[in-house]
Every structure is written in structure tokens, then in C-alpha cells.
Design a protein around this motif. Structure first.
Motif: not given
Length: 243
Positions: A125-151
Motif C-alpha cells: 500500500a502507498s499514499l497519494k495526495s491531490p495536486m491543485l497547482q499546475s506547477e506541481e502537476i507538471t513538475n517531473d519530480n512529482n510522481v503522478k498516480v492513477i487508480t481504479n475505482k477500488n483505489n
């Protein structure tokens, strides 16, 4: 269950060498991370695992527990797997050494998944946190994760995923917070499996689990960590502590 925390610590970080030994308002980054993990009181034991004598000495001279890695490793999970192979443990939590602002409530939520109804299907298991700022989203130091409906995690990327081709779709981008809770068997399997092409391309170790069919349960948190990947991040961390 016996639950331990392991903090993999490599001195020669590619983006910011020596960052774990940098001063963070009177204490090194790695010592602050170790103390933060201990202060949660969620773990039976907390260890720093390192191949570096400076980091080993930094922890032990302050009364902490450190393990010297026997070999070089490509990633932190490999380093931890070597350290725990002869330990009698059930859950191993990988705490990133460059994230000294640990939130106890988030870690407690992470560990809770191993006691819930679908626990048998969870390898880690691991953690995810919502990103609200565009500079966060485009920063490649920030790894993005996508999940299914069951997380359960579907993919991790340094690129902003999903791609917003439909601009009307309401998409929340999630940052992967690099704290993992492994079943020991999943960690051992990881150690014995070679890196495949997707992990090699993205340089994200969590992808190896997905490539080999492991199930990663993601837990949402509002925790906003400061990962110290650059001198600028270190200055931000200093300001947070001061304030």
C-alpha cells in the motif's frame, strides 16, 4: 502483526548529492526523518539502511538504529529487501529519507488497509495526495498516480496522467507520496525480480510491482510532504520548521 519502518538512505543522490546530510535547522535531513518516524509510535522498530559510513554514523551517534547495506542497489526497496530478508516481520514500511515531515495520521491510515475486508488481495500500500497547482502537476519530480475505482494503482508516471484531451472532464491529479507498506513476501519478490522497461524508462520503482502483477492499494491523504530533491526544497523545509 509485527510492523517495522525502514528508511533507505543513499548519500550520492543524482539530483542533489549529499542532501540527507544537509543541515535542516540544526539537525541533518536524515536524522529528522528518523526521529519523525520514531515519534509516530506506530512501529515496533525503526531503522535507517545505508551504504554510506557518514549516514550510518549520523544515526548511531544519536542513539538510533542503522543497518549497513552489503551491496549496491538500484533503488530503496532493493536496499530494504536485503536488510529484512532474515527478519521475522509481517509489514515493512519504506519511509523516504528525504521526506522529514511525516504525518502520523496518514501512516495510520496506510497501515489500516491490512486489516480491512480486501486485505488479502493487497501486496503493498502507498499514499497519494491531490495536486491543485499546475506547477506541481507538471513538475517531473512529482510522481503522478492513477487508480481504479477500488483505489488500486493502475500506473505511475512523471508525466501528468491522465492526459486531459477532454478539457471538460473533471480530473483530479494525484501525487504519489513515496511511503510504502509492504508485505514481506511482496518485498522479497521485488528484490528477486529484474527491472523491466517501464520502470527503467520512468525511474519509478513502484512500476516494477505493476509490471509483475502485484496489487498496490493507494490511500488518499491531505498530507503535503516536502520531498527534498533540490537546494530550493531544502530552503522551503527550513522555512516550514522555522514557522
Amino acid at each position: 502483526m509485527k510492523i517495522i519502518a525502514m528508511i533507505p538512505a543513499r548519500y550520492e543522490a543524482s539530483r542533489f548529492p549529499g542532501k540527507l546530510m544537509k543541515d535542516l535547522n540544526g539537525k541533518s535531513v536524515i536524522l529528522r526523518t528518523y526521529e519523525a518516524a520514531k515519534n509516530t509510535a506506530l512501529f515496533d522498530e525503526v531503522y535507517v539502511v545505508t551504504d554510506d559510513d557518514r549516514i550510518f554514523s549520523e544515526i548511531t551517534k544519536h542513539g538510533g538504529q542503522a543497518i549497513k547495506s552489503k551491496t549496491e542497489h538500484e533503488c530503496g526497496s532493493d536496499r530494504i529487501a536485503e536488510a529484512v530478508q532474515d527478519m521475522d516481520v509481517d509489514i515493512v514500511v519504506n519511509v523516504q529519507g528525504d521526506e522529514p515531515f511525516i504525518d502520523k495520521d496518514s501512516l495510520a491510515k496506510l497501515l489500516l488497509v491490512f486489516r480491512e475486508d480486501d486485505a488479502a488481495s493487497i501486496d503493498l500500500a502507498s499514499l497519494k495526495s491531490p495536486m491543485l497547482q499546475s506547477e506541481e502537476i507538471t513538475n517531473d519530480n512529482n510522481v503522478k498516480v492513477i487508480t481504479n475505482k477500488n483505489n488500486f494503482a493502475m500506473y505511475f508516471s512523471r508525466f501528468p496522467v491522465p492526459y486531459p484531451r477532454n478539457t471538460d472532464a473533471k480530473i483530479t491529479y494525484y501525487k504519489h507520496i513515496g511511503i510504502y507498506a509492504f508485505r514481506k513476501q511482496a518485498l522479497t519478490d521485488f528484490y528477486n525480480l529484474p527491472m523491466l522497461s517501464l520502470e527503467a524508462a520512468e525511474k519509478i520503482e513502484a512500476i516494477r510491482f505493476l509490471e509483475y502483477g502485484k496489487n498496490i492499494k493507494m490511500v488518499e491523504t491531505e498530507m503535503q510532504t516536502i520531498g527534498i530533491d533540490s537546494p530550493e526544497d531544502l530552503e522551503k523545509a527550513k522555512k516550514i520548521l522555522k514557522d
